[in-house]
Motif scaffolding. Structure first.
Motif, PDB file in Angstrom:
ATOM      1  N   SER A 112       0.829  -1.209   0.000  1.00 56.05           N
ATOM      2  CA  SER A 112       0.000   0.000   0.000  1.00 56.05           C
ATOM      3  C   SER A 112       0.857   1.249   0.000  1.00 56.05           C
ATOM      4  CB  SER A 112      -1.011   0.012   1.146  1.00 56.05           C
ATOM      5  OG  SER A 112      -0.578  -0.725   2.208  1.00 56.05           O
ATOM      6  N   GLN A 160       1.584   1.813  -3.478  1.00 55.99           N
ATOM      7  CA  GLN A 160       0.381   2.305  -4.167  1.00 55.99           C
ATOM      8  C   GLN A 160       0.151   3.776  -3.871  1.00 55.99           C
ATOM      9  OE1 GLN A 160      -2.526  -0.427  -2.818  1.00 55.99           O
ATOM     10  NE2 GLN A 160      -2.251  -1.820  -4.566  1.00 55.99           N
ATOM     11  N   VAL A 161       0.442   4.204  -2.623  1.00 57.24           N
ATOM     12  CA  VAL A 161       0.296   5.619  -2.278  1.00 57.24           C
ATOM     13  C   VAL A 161       1.193   6.457  -3.179  1.00 57.24           C
ATOM     14  CG1 VAL A 161       0.816   7.338  -0.511  1.00 57.24           C
ATOM     15  CG2 VAL A 161      -0.482   5.297   0.093  1.00 57.24           C
ATOM     16  N   SER A 205      -0.195   6.520  -6.702  1.00 56.05           N
ATOM     17  CA  SER A 205      -1.358   7.406  -6.795  1.00 56.05           C
ATOM     18  C   SER A 205      -0.935   8.870  -6.724  1.00 56.05           C
ATOM     19  CB  SER A 205      -2.348   7.118  -5.667  1.00 56.05           C
ATOM     20  OG  SER A 205      -2.784   5.806  -5.757  1.00 56.05           O
ATOM     21  N   SER A 217      -8.527   8.703  -5.138  1.00 52.68           N
ATOM     22  CA  SER A 217      -7.823   7.415  -5.175  1.00 52.68           C
ATOM     23  C   SER A 217      -6.632   7.463  -4.215  1.00 52.68           C
ATOM     24  CB  SER A 217      -7.373   7.131  -6.612  1.00 52.68           C
ATOM     25  OG  SER A 217      -6.173   6.423  -6.600  1.00 52.68           O
ATOM     26  N   LYS A 240      -5.965   5.147  -0.945  1.00 51.07           N
ATOM     27  CA  LYS A 240      -4.716   4.393  -0.724  1.00 51.07           C
ATOM     28  C   LYS A 240      -4.142   4.753   0.647  1.00 51.07           C
ATOM     29  CE  LYS A 240      -4.533   2.439  -4.786  1.00 51.07           C
ATOM     30  NZ  LYS A 240      -5.773   1.679  -4.967  1.00 51.07           N
TER      31      LYS A 240
END
Lengths: 487, 325
Positions: A53, A56-57, A60, A75, A79
């Protein structure tokens, strides 16, 4: 009583119970280990989740910085939320080993989110250089998080190394334990089965031995079985059977003895009948002659002789007729009197007869020709040898249940040996008698007739005569005599 | 017969049962519980000691004493760092320490702009106090709270005095330093030069070289070629000493040169023992470790730090080849 079926059930239930216990224990341990595995896996997954994650942060954030659309921002927020929840989960993983690193790890996540926020803020304030710097920093922090994840995983491995080795060791021990349990169970089962089969076969063997003894004819051994099941019941029945057979055998033996006695009686009777038959030819011829002689004597006026001849003929007829059936005392007394008349003619005054007869008693039954041989015996021993003759005394009287007939003489008496012989039914030597029936025969017939042993008693003293005492029961105890006699 | 079989079987069964039970006990005992995890934080302060020279005896001593002190003061201390001269990894460790917001950072000072940027901007942004240990950086560049270690100027002076004492007031000295030109190296050089300036007959040459073996050898060769009458060497960076001594020994008898070095490299002590170098300047790493932790805790607890000029200066003393004999 513990039945064989119950024994089998008990054994089976015991085995089932043990198996169940082992199964439950193994299942319990298996479950426990599985839970621990799951927990460890969970830890790894959580750590991995943080790495994912955080990356993913950053991704994003990057796409938002390139295209600052609302969708990209939300989004990014999503995240970040995911990262936060992962961070919460992570705080549960704390232990004394990773305390320091974990705190740093959680703070790194905070820093990442803050930096990301800062990048967004700078971007919205159009300070693109600062924003780029912040993004670069966020990227670095995300990389640090990945590194830290690896460090934490390393720490996990070293923290749990003991535990992992424990699991491996335990599974090896479990294998060994399984083999031990298998071997032990096998032997216990052998032992129990052995005991169990013994508890069934041993009573059967005992029973078999008892049956063999019975088959060999030994009915005196008790059937003994150490058991409390159906076999013992069988053994008890067997024992009952043995006792019954013993009883039946002794009964049969008694019957055989009785049969034997009857046979002997029959033989005695036949002997008497044979003797009387021998003298039957003469009698018929003699009846006629005696009849003729009696008539002749009467015609010639010798009435006394005629009467005497009639008595002789009557006596003879009675003798031939009455031997094998019962008669009344009355008939016996009458014949006895005829006999005495004849003897009186022979001995005249030398023979003295004294009678005392209770007329009431004359109706009792008794075997034929019993009194006459006794009287004859008395005459032969007391009157004939003595020149002065002798006195014969005959008394019949009632005595309650019995009728007593006493015949006494005053002759020289009888020796105790002879009395013994007579009472023991042994045949006497040199016994001269006219009717062909001896004293011994009379004793035997009387005893058989009444079924009582002490029906006759003889008293005698040297020089004081002989006293024969018949104790005749008024009612006969057995009728076997008659039946046997006419069979 | 039956009895014998029964007894035999029973004995076998009991034996097997005993073995099975012992196996079961082993099985149960072999189970390890999972280490407990919980939410509690174990100590009050989380401190990090970061060095770029992990594994050297100097830093091992320093780290051990710092850990002991942290334990006694209810703080957790972790020693991070890089091996050798891996500056990038060192700075990364420092950044991680700042980003993971430890309570205090004790760090080997490295006077680079990246280092200063991290301490001055980032650490200050998060309010993380930084204490430099063993090597200092200028306070105005780094905003460090304190320096704990030997005074580099004093150390340089002491070494120079020893040189003069051994060499006499006349000679040629080669000063070897690395080309990173760090703060504490500059300070040491300054200290040496202050002393040597008093002796006009002692000539000195400052040679800078990258910290790579070939370069050190080349620099040594160069210096010896340039100054054929060189009589003494001072290695300002201890990491250079070993290669330098080896090159000298290839060219001439080592014993004929006076060679001096600092102590913060593990190769130096064997050289002193074998007599190849004449003296080293020894510092007190245990003291540094202990005091740095004490000071950090003091700071975190809010009590004012004693300001002693440049910081808390620990003992230094010369250790000569003569001492070792």
């Amino acid at each position: 009583m513990i039945g064989i079926q119950r024994k089998i059930w008990t054994l089976t239930a015991m085995i089932m119970f043990i198996m169940l216990m082992i199964w439950i224990t193994l299942m319990y341990y298996n479950q426990k280990t599985e839970n621990q595995y799951n927990e460890i896996l969970q830890r790894y997954l959580r750590l991995n989740e943080v790495t994912t994650s955080s990356q993913q942060v950053v991704t994003s954030l990057n796409s938002y910085l390139i295209t600052p659309a609302e969708g990209n921002l939300s989004s990014l927020r999503r995240k970040e939320e995911m990262l936060r929840s992962a961070q919460l989960d992570i705080s549960n993983l704390r232990n004394s080993e990773n305390d320091f690193a974990l705190t740093g790890y959680i703070n790194l996540i905070d820093s990442l989110i803050e930096t990301s926020e800062r990048a967004v803020m700078f971007h919205s304030e159009k300070e693109s250089e600062d924003s780029t710097d912040a993004f670069a920093e966020a990227t670095r922090i995300s990389k640090y998080i990945s590194d830290m994840t690896l460090t934490l995983l390393d720490k996990e491995l070293s923290t749990y190394e003991q535990f992992y080795r424990g699991i491996i060791e335990q599974s090896a021990e479990l294998k060994k334990l399984g083999i031990w349990i298998l071997v032990t169970m096998t032997f216990w089962l052998l032992l129990f089965t052995y005991w169990f089969s013994l508890s069934i076969t041993r009573p059967i063997q005992q029973l078999t031995r008892a049956a063999q003894e019975l088959a060999k004819g030994r009915f005196d051994l008790q059937v003994r079985v150490n058991s409390s099941d159906e076999i013992s019941f069988l053994a008890k029945m067997f024992e009952h059977m043995r006792i019954s057979i013993n009883g039946l055998i002794s009964e049969i033996q008694q019957k055989a003895q009785l049969e034997n006695e009857l046979q002997r009686n029959k033989l005695l009777l036949q002997e008497s009948q044979l003797r009387s038959l021998q003298s039957q030819i003469n009698p018929h011829f003699l009846f006629n002659i005696l009849d003729t002689l009696s008539k002749k004597a009467f015609l010639e006026g010798a009435e006394e002789t005629s009467d005497l001849l009639v008595s002789v003929a009557g006596l003879l007829r009675y003798n031939l007729k009455r031997l094998d059936r019962s008669v009344t005392l009355y008939e016996e007394v009458r014949v006895m009197k005829q006999y005495m008349e004849i003897q009186k003619a022979r001995f005249t005054d030398r023979l003295r007869l004294y009678t005392d007869i209770d007329e009431e008693c004359l109706s009792i039954q008794m075997p034929g020709l019993t009194l006459q041989p006794i009287i004859e015996n008395a005459i032969n021993h007391a009157v004939e040898p003595d020149e002065h003759g002798g006195t014969i005394e005959m008394i019949v009287h009632d005595q309650g249940e019995h009728v007593i007939i006493e015949i006494a003489d005053d002759g020289p008496g009888m020796s105790s040996d002879k009395i013994e012989q007579i009472l023991n039914e042994q045949p006497l030597e040199n016994e001269g008698h006219s009717t062909g029936i001896g004293f011994t025969n009379v004793v035997q017939r009387l005893r058989l007739f009444y079924g009582v042993h002490d029906v006759i008693d003889i008293n005698s003293a040297e020089g004081a005569g002989v006293r024969v005492r018949l104790t005749i029961p008024k009612t006969r105890r057995i009728d076997a005599y008659d039946e046997a006699a006419y069979r | 017969m039956h009895k014998k079989v029964s007894v035999l079987l029973a004995v076998v069964c009991l034996t097997l049962l005993a073995f099975t039970l012992s196996s079961a006990v082993r099985f149960v005992e072999s189970a390890h519980e999972l280490p407990q995890s919980g939410n509690q934080q174990h100590s009050k302060y989380r401190l990090v000691l970061i060095t770029s020279d992990m594994g050297t005896p100097f830093w091992q001593k320093l780290g051990t004493s710092a850990e002991l002190e942290a334990q006694s003061l209810d703080a957790t201390l972790e020693i991070w760092g890089s091996y050798g001269e891996d500056r990038e990894s060192f700075l990364k460790q420092l950044e991680i320490a700042i980003d993971s917001r430890v309570d205090g950072i004790i760090v080997q000072g490295i006077d680079t702009s990246e280092f200063n940027n991290l301490t001055k901007v980032k650490a200050a942004f998060y309010g993380i106090p930084i204490i430099t240990v063993a090597s200092d950086v200028p306070v105005e560049e780094s905003l460090r709270k304190m320096y704990v270690g030997s005074s580099p100027i004093a150390a340089g002076q002491m070494l120079a005095r020893q040189l003069v004492h051994n060499l006499g007031e006349q000679g040629t000295v080669v000063l070897m330093g690395d080309n990173r030109n760090e703060y504490d190296q500059r300070q040491r050089l300054a200290g040496i030069k202050q002393v040597l300036a008093q002796y006009p007959n002692i000539h000195s040459l400052y040679v800078q070289t990258p910290e790579v073996r070939e370069s050190i050898i080349a620099a040594t060769q160069n210096a010896m070629n340039k100054l054929p009458n060189v009589s003494a060497f001072i290695s300002i960076d201890a990491n250079l000493t070993e290669a330098m001594v080896q090159e000298i020994s290839q060219r001439a008898r080592v014993e004929s040169f006076k060679i001096y070095s600092f102590d913060d490299n593990p190769d130096v002590l064997p050289l002193l023992r074998s007599g190849k170098i004449d003296g080293i300047l020894e510092q007190s790493p245990e003291m540094m470790g202990k005091v740095s932790v004490q000071m950090m805790i003091k700071w975190l607890k809010g009590s004012p730090l004693p300001i002693q000029g440049e910081g808390y200066l620990t003992d230094i003393h010369m250790r000569t080849a003569a001492d070792e004999q």
